[in-house]
Design a protein around this motif. Sequence first.
Motif, PDB file in Angstrom:
ATOM      1  N   PHE A 199     -36.832 -15.582 -42.811  1.00  0.00           N
ATOM      2  CA  PHE A 199     -37.782 -14.475 -42.696  1.00  0.00           C
ATOM      3  C   PHE A 199     -39.059 -14.695 -43.496  1.00  0.00           C
ATOM      4  N   TYR A 200     -39.358 -15.953 -43.800  1.00  0.00           N
ATOM      5  CA  TYR A 200     -40.606 -16.306 -44.468  1.00  0.00           C
ATOM      6  C   TYR A 200     -41.284 -17.348 -43.587  1.00  0.00           C
ATOM      7  N   GLY A 237     -31.546 -12.216 -45.622  1.00  0.00           N
ATOM      8  CA  GLY A 237     -32.887 -12.748 -45.806  1.00  0.00           C
ATOM      9  C   GLY A 237     -33.228 -12.928 -47.278  1.00  0.00           C
ATOM     10  N   GLY A 238     -34.399 -13.525 -47.515  1.00  0.00           N
ATOM     11  CA  GLY A 238     -34.836 -13.744 -48.889  1.00  0.00           C
ATOM     12  C   GLY A 238     -34.332 -15.024 -49.507  1.00  0.00           C
ATOM     13  N   THR A 239     -33.936 -16.001 -48.682  1.00  0.00           N
ATOM     14  CA  THR A 239     -33.402 -17.257 -49.230  1.00  0.00           C
ATOM     15  C   THR A 239     -34.438 -18.006 -50.065  1.00  0.00           C
ATOM     16  N   ARG A 240     -35.701 -17.755 -49.829  1.00  0.00           N
ATOM     17  CA  ARG A 240     -36.757 -18.413 -50.608  1.00  0.00           C
ATOM     18  C   ARG A 240     -36.666 -18.049 -52.092  1.00  0.00           C
ATOM     19  N   TYR A 241     -36.091 -16.901 -52.377  1.00  0.00           N
ATOM     20  CA  TYR A 241     -36.104 -16.392 -53.746  1.00  0.00           C
ATOM     21  C   TYR A 241     -34.737 -16.419 -54.416  1.00  0.00           C
ATOM     22  N   ARG A 242     -33.833 -17.233 -53.913  1.00  0.00           N
ATOM     23  CA  ARG A 242     -32.550 -17.409 -54.595  1.00  0.00           C
ATOM     24  C   ARG A 242     -32.131 -18.875 -54.511  1.00  0.00           C
ATOM     25  N   ASN A 243     -31.277 -19.271 -55.422  1.00  0.00           N
ATOM     26  CA  ASN A 243     -30.926 -20.680 -55.554  1.00  0.00           C
ATOM     27  C   ASN A 243     -29.910 -21.151 -54.525  1.00  0.00           C
ATOM     28  N   PRO A 284     -27.786  -3.834 -48.697  1.00  0.00           N
ATOM     29  CA  PRO A 284     -28.742  -3.548 -47.628  1.00  0.00           C
ATOM     30  C   PRO A 284     -29.760  -4.669 -47.491  1.00  0.00           C
ATOM     31  N   GLY A 285     -30.393  -4.737 -46.328  1.00  0.00           N
ATOM     32  CA  GLY A 285     -31.416  -5.746 -46.090  1.00  0.00           C
ATOM     33  C   GLY A 285     -31.390  -6.243 -44.666  1.00  0.00           C
ATOM     34  N   PHE A 287     -30.306  -8.411 -37.772  1.00  0.00           N
ATOM     35  CA  PHE A 287     -29.825  -7.042 -37.939  1.00  0.00           C
ATOM     36  C   PHE A 287     -30.376  -6.456 -39.238  1.00  0.00           C
ATOM     37  N   GLU A 288     -30.620  -5.151 -39.224  1.00  0.00           N
ATOM     38  CA  GLU A 288     -30.992  -4.451 -40.441  1.00  0.00           C
ATOM     39  C   GLU A 288     -29.802  -3.647 -40.946  1.00  0.00           C
TER      40      GLU A 288
END
Length: 268
Positions: free
Chosen positions: A51-52, A205-211, A233-234, A263-264
């Motif tokens: 999602f980036y 989502g948000g894999t860019r900001y976790r290891n 949630p997310g 999905f949300e």
Amino acid sequence: MPRILLAAIAIAIAFPLPAFAHKFWLLPSQTSLSGNEPWVTVDAAVSNDLFYFNHFPLRLENLTITAPDGSEVEAQNAATLRYRSVFDVALEQDGTYRIAIPFAGLFGTWEENGQRRRWRGSVETFEKEVPGDAKNLRVSESMSRVETFVTNGAPTNEALKTSGKGLELVAKTHPNDLYAGEEARFQLLVDGKPQAGLEVEVMKGGTRYRNTQDEMKLTTDSNGEISVHWSAPGMYWLEATHSDDKTSVPQASSRRLTYVATFEVLPQ
């Protein structure tokens, strides 16, 4: 857009890379709305981080938007940018919309004058572009579907009907009725029949900001079903792939099926 970029996107859609590499997705601005003719904006991209948008735009030529009554509606304000495509959807009806980009094509290799040749294209162009006397010709078929769901008001099911072709998802739990701390039940079909033993990956989502990717790896049961527990949630991404020899065109000896959905999951 440069032809080499378009070709790279088509190849990637037809032959997905491993889950840790490029991911294909549709990302709506929100999935559950209410009001007088609300709108959503949808990003469409192929990315390294979920999602980036940082790799390729997802092309919109095959975009289909199914309204709650089963009819098709047109996207508004569609544009393809350097790293993403974007479009708006006017939710003029009450109920659930299905937003999808399907793809179907062939991939062929053969020998010509001592060198290996490669070709990718549609069934319609195969006979025109691939020599009839091609030596050591090998052809595979690819079918993929990238989709998401948006609901205006109360959820409905008309737009969720499957076609009986390729790899598809049946939402036993409505895709716009997902909450953190609960479980959702999904069924995966191949050509309209439940597919047991299918590997499914689900990732927040948000894999860019976790290891770590923190993916959930699930396997469909004897009825082709999985249960997904939403820990937080997310926005979530789901992918499943399947390979077999049940091709729909005589030229191909194998096929690869891919299904991707966004999905949300809402807070309680």
